[in-house]
Write an enzyme that holds these catalytic residues in place. Structure first.
Site, PDB file in Angstrom:
ATOM      1  CG  PHE A  11      -2.537   0.759   1.451  1.00  0.00           C
ATOM      2  CD1 PHE A  11      -2.773   0.563  -0.031  1.00  0.00           C
ATOM      3  CD2 PHE A  11      -2.546   1.342   1.999  1.00  0.00           C
ATOM      4  CE1 PHE A  11      -3.991   0.938  -0.527  1.00  0.00           C
ATOM      5  CE2 PHE A  11      -4.002   2.071   2.360  1.00  0.00           C
ATOM      6  CZ  PHE A  11      -4.745   1.774   0.528  1.00  0.00           C
ATOM      7  CB  VAL A  14       2.822   1.162  -7.188  1.00  0.00           C
ATOM      8  CG1 VAL A  14       1.658   0.677  -7.765  1.00  0.00           C
ATOM      9  CG2 VAL A  14       3.582   1.757  -7.927  1.00  0.00           C
ATOM     10  CE  LYS A  64       1.353   2.933   3.628  1.00  0.00           C
ATOM     11  NZ  LYS A  64       2.160   1.796   4.542  1.00  0.00           N
ATOM     12  CE  LYS A 124       9.617  -2.138 -12.247  1.00  0.00           C
ATOM     13  NZ  LYS A 124      10.073  -1.003 -11.573  1.00  0.00           N
ATOM     14  CD  GLU A 148       1.251  -4.001 -20.011  1.00  0.00           C
ATOM     15  OE1 GLU A 148       0.252  -4.681 -20.721  1.00  0.00           O
ATOM     16  OE2 GLU A 148       2.735  -3.730 -20.813  1.00  0.00           O
ATOM     17  N   GLY A 205       9.422  10.917  -6.721  1.00  0.00           N
ATOM     18  CA  GLY A 205       8.772   9.732  -7.002  1.00  0.00           C
ATOM     19  C   GLY A 205       9.109   8.833  -8.306  1.00  0.00           C
ATOM     20  CG  ASP A 219      13.991  -0.565 -13.033  1.00  0.00           C
ATOM     21  OD1 ASP A 219      12.838  -1.110 -12.248  1.00  0.00           O
ATOM     22  OD2 ASP A 219      13.790   0.177 -13.854  1.00  0.00           O
ATOM     23  CE  LYS A 223      10.988  -0.763 -14.971  1.00  0.00           C
ATOM     24  NZ  LYS A 223      11.311   1.023 -14.900  1.00  0.00           N
TER      25      LYS A 223
HETATM   26  N1  HSE Z   1      12.090   2.873 -10.973  1.00  0.00           N
HETATM   27  C1  HSE Z   1      11.472   3.092 -12.319  1.00  0.00           C
HETATM   28  C2  HSE Z   1      12.134   3.418 -13.217  1.00  0.00           C
HETATM   29  C3  HSE Z   1      10.363   3.191 -11.737  1.00  0.00           C
HETATM   30  O1  HSE Z   1      12.568   4.852 -12.846  1.00  0.00           O
HETATM   31  O2  HSE Z   1      11.489   3.737 -14.230  1.00  0.00           O
HETATM   32  C4  HSE Z   1       9.509   2.536 -12.472  1.00  0.00           C
HETATM   33  O3  HSE Z   1       9.897   0.827 -13.001  1.00  0.00           O
END
Ligand code: HSE
Length: 336
Positions: A11, A14, A64, A124, A148, A205, A219, A223
């Site tokens: 929570f 996202v 929250k 991920k 997605e 963010g 990251d 992906k």
């Molecule tokens: N931290 C990731 C980015 C967020 O900067 O693209 C999305 O996955």
């Protein structure tokens, strides 16, 4: 009207954006699809709020946002101390929605599939390390396993590869898949230091809670691994080569700019070969994205070159992918 019961895990930004969209679009889901979503449980790191009649999402968001944790909600609700696996097993639900960053989440995704629950996730690592096990289990059970929002937020690159380009063979993909690094590199072009730009990305963010995953290319690597699994065959993150932007200097960024180019963290994906690293791209290239945009240039045998470009990060932008998957999964469950 079909009621679909959800268990939400996570929570944070996202998760809350997803809850807001579920509230905002309640009538759209009813009118367009005949679907009503009932959230039976929400778990954050402080505990699990569980109400068989369904949780009031307005209240959950208020608690929250005012107290920082769901466990502060003891006046009206029971707060349970359950591991994710226990919550998956013990709480009734049709679909689990994982919007956590839990690296071990594949274990409770498997548990959900074993006991007949579908899975929607923006997380991920489960895909980047356990793609085969998870998708095979889901297929065997006839359950949705949808992800997605793991790549390019809600920009539908996963749907494109998984559900649309069913006759094409992908030859290669080149893509910019991380918004934080693009943001930092573009700020550096304007003379802002790496450290300052990173701080701004965190404030906006965009960056992960631990931004080293963004900076080091991990990251983007997760992906790129997921895209390879879809476009070619399952691999894991351990099989790819990753270099981040930590050693890109202000001088290199400026030199590129003077020469009409720009540096981006680019993922190159071919069958059996995935690499991520900083690369100079011409200013006019589809890969010369700005801000939090992502882009992927795909080559296929039938279609030739295809470019998909759009938001790759952001709260509502990521929740767009999560919510699309929730609807898709609900329609699949209903049709089953
Ligand atoms: N931290 C990731 C980015 C967020 O900067 O693209 C999305 O996955």
């Amino acid at each position: 009207m079909d009621e679909v019961k959800l268990n939400i895990f996570g929570f944070g930004n996202v998760g809350r954006a997803t809850a807001r969209i579920l509230l905002e679009k309640e009538s759209v889901f009813k009118e367009r699809y005949g679907l009503v979503f009932k959230v039976l449980s929400i778990s954050d790191t402080s505990g699990t709020v569980w109400l068989p009649e369904g949780i009031d999402l307005h209240e959950a968001l208020l608690v929250k946002e005012n107290f920082g944790k769901l466990s502060a909600w003891i006046n009206d609700y029971e707060v349970y101390n359950l591991s994710p696996t226990e919550a998956v097993r013990e709480i009734e639900g049709d679909l689990i929605v994982d919007v956590t960053n839990d690296k071990n989440a594949w274990e409770w995704h498997m548990e959900a599939l074993k006991i007949g629950k579908g899975v929607v996730t923006s997380n991920k690592p489960p895909l980047a390390f356990h793609y085969s096990e998870l998708t095979e289990k889901a297929e065997g059970k006839g359950l949705p396993y949808l992800f997605e929002a793991t790549v390019m937020a809600g920009t539908p690159v996963i749907g494109l590869l998984r559900e649309t380009l069913l006759g094409d063979s992908i030859e290669s993909i080149e893509a910019v898949l991380n918004g934080t690094t693009t943001y930092i590199l573009t700020q550096m072009e304007e003379g802002v230091s790496f450290e300052e730009a990173l701080k701004d990305a965190q404030k906006l963010g965009i960056a992960e809670r631990d931004p080293s995953g963004d900076i080091l290319g991990i990251d983007a690597g997760y992906k790129a691994t997921i895209l390879h699994c879809l476009a070619f065959k399952p691999i894991t993150f351990d099989e790819i080569t990753v270099r981040g932007i930590a050693d890109v200097s202000m001088e290199e960024v400026r030199k590129s700019r003077r020469e009409g180019k720009t540096i981006r963290l680019v993922a190159s994906i071919e069958e059996g070969a995935v690499s991520v690293g900083p690369r100079e791209v011409p200013r006019g290239s589809p890969l010369a994205v700005s801000s939090t945009q992502n882009a992927a240039v795909m080559k296929t045998d039938l279609l030739g070159e295809l470019v998909i470009k759009g938001a790759g990060a952001g709260l509502r932008e990521t929740a767009s992918g999560v919510v699309s998957d929730i609807v898709k999964a609900a329609l699949k469950i209903r049709g089953a």
